[in-house]
Design an enzyme around this catalytic site. Structure first.
Site, PDB file in Angstrom:
ATOM      1  N   GLY A   1      -0.264   8.182   1.339  1.00  0.00           N
ATOM      2  CA  GLY A   1      -0.304   8.151   2.788  1.00  0.00           C
ATOM      3  C   GLY A   1       0.939   7.618   3.470  1.00  0.00           C
TER       4      GLY A   1
ATOM      5  N   GLY B   1       0.805  -1.219   0.000  1.00  0.00           N
ATOM      6  CA  GLY B   1       0.000   0.000   0.000  1.00  0.00           C
ATOM      7  C   GLY B   1       0.833   1.261   0.000  1.00  0.00           C
TER       8      GLY B   1
ATOM      9  CE1 TYR C   1      -9.096   0.078   8.397  1.00  0.00           C
ATOM     10  CE2 TYR C   1      -9.852   1.119  10.421  1.00  0.00           C
ATOM     11  CZ  TYR C   1      -8.857   0.891   9.491  1.00  0.00           C
ATOM     12  OH  TYR C   1      -7.627   1.474   9.652  1.00  0.00           O
TER      13      TYR C   1
END
Length: 343
Positions: free
Chosen positions: A14, A10, A191
């Site tokens: 970010g 990922g 989540y």
């Protein structure tokens, strides 16, 4: 100088992006940037000035288990040793009323954040073992929202994390089941549950493998990254108000760049070479502040639940592998998974 190799999942935005930049800038690391969108990765890497000579971009979609396997094959084809794995990527879809599922029918947050990373960790464990380096680490990103022992984790909206007895996993985790505990779907809780699974996985990896391999398994919370692509699917008002709230009222705001540097430190610096622990900066957001060992929730501390999650996840892995070699049409119950679990 001999470079060590780290895989970070990922990395197109970010914390993952800036963790990759921080490690690549140090010069002693070669960073495998594992991501779904290679074109975007190359663009943002140039925008933030990541040193190209210290990085390799490789495709990985954690929600696609065939992609996870291919990524591992592609990595091994590079001939590189592996000294660290950072499980950073996450999917968060808080506004969904109905579960979004991957191509195999599993709810997407759990499929990506837990199952995909669980498979990746298990496949790459041998690579970490084979490295001749004295210091090898597997690092998982945590979140305050999945830990009721922290202030941010005490907010019961939509519901606190709770895996129950993993009835949903036990029943096969296929439609209509979308929650690990088998209860009705709640997007935000899905989540939180997936991140609780990350913590249990880290602790079980430590329990099973640290002593025999010397690999350090730990997790961290780098502070409240209030402006992050993780919130791209939230209300626009939330994306405006939440950063302001953290900057001006709580003082808990931390930039993506600082959070990424903290992840890189946990990968690289000797003071973070402790296994089975959860590093956190909490609300200590100014640069130069030290991390501390954060207490984790009773559920995340449960050896029984960690073993149960591991066994069910491992049986899921074996089931998926068996299905690939011997396809069975219209399997939608836990019968086959249970049969695999029982031998």
């Amino acid at each position: 100088m001999t470079q060590k190799t780290v895989i970070i999942t990922g990395t197109t935005s970010g914390v993952g992006l800036y963790a990759a930049k921080s490690l690549a800038d140090r010069g002693n690391w070669h960073v495998i940037m594992a991501c779904r969108n290679l074109e975007k990765m190359r663009t943002v890497a140039k925008e933030v000035g990541i040193r190209e000579e210290n990085t390799t971009t490789m495709h990985l979609d954690l929600a696609d288990f065939d992609s996870v396997r291919k990524f591992v094959d592609d990595f091994r084809a590079t001939g590189r040793s592996l000294e660290s794995l950072v499980c950073n990527a996450a999917v968060y879809l808080p506004l969904e009323k109905e579960p979004v599922r991957n191509k195999d029918g599993y709810e997407i947050c759990v499929a990506t954040n837990h199952l995909g990373h669980f498979l990746l960790c298990n496949l790459l464990l041998d690579d970490l073992k084979r490295s001749s380096a004295d210091d090898k680490r597997l690092v998982i990103l945590g979140t305050v929202t999945a830990n009721p022992k922290e202030l941010g984790g005490k907010i019961p909206i939509p519901a606190p994390p709770d895996l129950g007895a993993l009835q949903g996993f036990e029943a096969g985790f296929k439609p209509p089941i979308a929650m690990i505990d088998g209860k009705p779907f709640k997007a935000g809780k899905a989540y939180k549950d997936s991140k609780l699974c990350n913590m249990l996985t880290m602790r079980e990896l430590h329990r099973r493998y640290h002593e025999s391999t010397g690999i350090t398994f730990n997790a961290l919370y780098p502070g409240c990254v209030a402006e992050t692509g993780l919130f791209r699917n939230h209300y626009g008002a939330f994306r405006t108000i939440f950063p302001w709230f953290q900057k001006n009222l709580t003082g808990g705001y931390v930039t993506e760049e600082l959070a990424g540097t903290r992840v890189a430190d946990v990968v690289d610096l000797p003071e973070y070479n402790a296994s089975g622990v959860y590093w956190s900066w909490g609300n200590r957001q100014k640069d130069g502040r030290d991390a501390f060992l954060q207490e984790i929730s009773d559920e995340a501390s449960s050896t029984f639940k960690a073993e149960l999650l591991w066994d069910l996840s491992e049986n899921w892995w074996a089931f998926v592998r068996r299905r690939r070699h011997n396809p069975i049409k219209n399997v939608n119950s836990a019968t086959e998974i249970g049969g695999c679990r029982d031998g």
